[in-house]
Design a protein around this motif. Structure first.
Motif, mmCIF file in Angstrom:
data_model
loop_
_atom_site.group_PDB
_atom_site.id
_atom_site.type_symbol
_atom_site.label_atom_id
_atom_site.label_comp_id
_atom_site.label_asym_id
_atom_site.label_seq_id
_atom_site.Cartn_x
_atom_site.Cartn_y
_atom_site.Cartn_z
ATOM 1 N N THR A 170 0.835 -1.204 0.000
ATOM 2 C CA THR A 170 0.000 0.000 0.000
ATOM 3 C C THR A 170 0.869 1.253 0.000
ATOM 4 O OG1 THR A 170 -1.842 -1.130 1.067
ATOM 5 C CG2 THR A 170 -1.753 1.250 1.354
ATOM 6 N N ASP A 227 -5.977 -0.817 -4.873
ATOM 7 C CA ASP A 227 -5.402 -1.462 -3.689
ATOM 8 C C ASP A 227 -6.347 -2.552 -3.183
ATOM 9 O OD1 ASP A 227 -4.039 -2.169 -1.428
ATOM 10 O OD2 ASP A 227 -3.928 -0.146 -0.592
ATOM 11 N N GLU A 228 -6.072 -3.780 -3.521
ATOM 12 C CA GLU A 228 -6.918 -4.928 -3.170
ATOM 13 C C GLU A 228 -8.399 -4.605 -3.385
ATOM 14 O OE1 GLU A 228 -5.908 -7.259 0.142
ATOM 15 O OE2 GLU A 228 -3.842 -6.554 0.252
#
Ligand SMILES: Nc1ncnc2c1ncn2[C@@H]1O[C@H](COP(=O)(O)OP(=O)(O)O)[C@@H](O)[C@H]1O
Ligand SMILES: [Mg+2]
Length: 273
Positions: free
Chosen positions: A54, A164-165
């Motif tokens: 991240t 991000d995911e």
């Protein structure tokens, strides 16, 4: 997909290092990470939890200052948020008191600019939300909320999409549907995509290259080319080649995790009698 005619990378990260100042001292989250991403490329980042994925992605967005190193978009330093970079997070982060249309308009209200309604309507149609503009987030499923977040991120036509995911909280079927949707949108919208995922299958399905990061401080441990033709069908995903690549990457991640805990593993050994 855009062709990179200039020869320069679309996004270039050079020696990115980020230290967080915490009460117990400085914590180096990523250490001299470098990565060149071509225009129109899809690159996934995988690695153990807490390895700095991240942090790496946020540094590309300009939302996070780096301790040292630099990020260049089309050759120019990224020093703050840019309209040219869109973001999608694990949570859709829709405002619960606004309906879908008002949520999508929100960034434009903040920027004080007019949204391109025809473009947004075409995106909503593409993700199957054209009938849902007046619905509130609580009336939408998790998959629909994530599709809305994708539309919101693409609404101002960024040339780079950082995710991000984004589908980590969705069930497996919805996730596969989202993967196909991203591929479909990418095939006819010139976007460069960087995606963090903990699903190696997702990374293989979507990416041209997969970056494996080592545990904290995060470094680029290896980069794998994904050679399978597009569009990638479910049949391709069940071939031996995909299985082998999945295993290579999985073992690499597990290997880096094991090397992180040698002392504890040793402690856990029963004493010799
Ligand atoms: N704002 C912050 N302040 C202090 N430490 C942070 C902050 N954000 C992340 N970290 C730490 O930096 C490391 C990397 O975090 P992160 O980039 O979120 O990793 P990942 O996304 O791979 O799980 C972790 O040890 C995390 O606890
Ligand atoms: Mg993370």
């Amino acid at each position: 997909m855009t062709q990179d005619t200039s020869g320069q990378p679309k996004l270039r990260v050079r020696n990115a290092t980020k230290a967080y100042h915490t009460r117990s001292g400085d914590l180096i989250a990523i250490d001299r990470c470098s990565l060149d991403i071509k225009a129109g490329e899809i690159v996934s980042i995988v690695g153990p939890s807490g390895c700095g994925k991240t942090t790496f992605l946020w540094s590309m967005s300009g939302l996070h200052g780096l301790t040292s190193g630099e990020v260049l978009l089309d050759g120019k330093p990224v020093t703050g948020p840019s309209r040219d970079i869109g973001m999608v997070f694990q949570e859709a982060n829709l405002l619960p008191w606004r309906n879908l249309d008002a949520n999508i308009n929100f960034p434009f209200e903040i920027m004080g600019t007019k949204p391109d309604r025809a473009w947004i309507d075409s995106l909503l149609g593409r993700v199957g939300l054209d009938e849902f503009g007046s619905r509130f987030p609580r009336e939408l499923s998790g998959g629909m909320q994530q599709r809305a977040a994708l539309v919101r991120a693409l609404s101002y036509k960024p040339s780079v999409l950082l995710m991000d995911e984004p589908f980590g909280a969705l069930d497996a079927f919805t996730r596969e549907e989202m993967n196909r949707l991203v591929e479909e949108i990418w095939l006819d919208t010139p976007t460069t995509i960087v995606l963090i995922t903990h699903s190696i299958e997702e990374a293989i399905f979507l990416s041209d290259r997969i970056v494996v990061m080592s545990p904290r401080p995060g470094r680029v441990a290896s980069i794998h080319e994904v050679p399978f033709p597009r569009p990638r069908s479910p049949e391709i995903m069940s071939t031996k080649e995909v299985f082998d690549l999945t295993n290579v990457i999985k073992l690499e991640i597990v290997g880096t995790q094991q090397s992180r805990y040698p002392a504890r593993v040793a402690e856990a050994q029963p004493e010799a009698q």
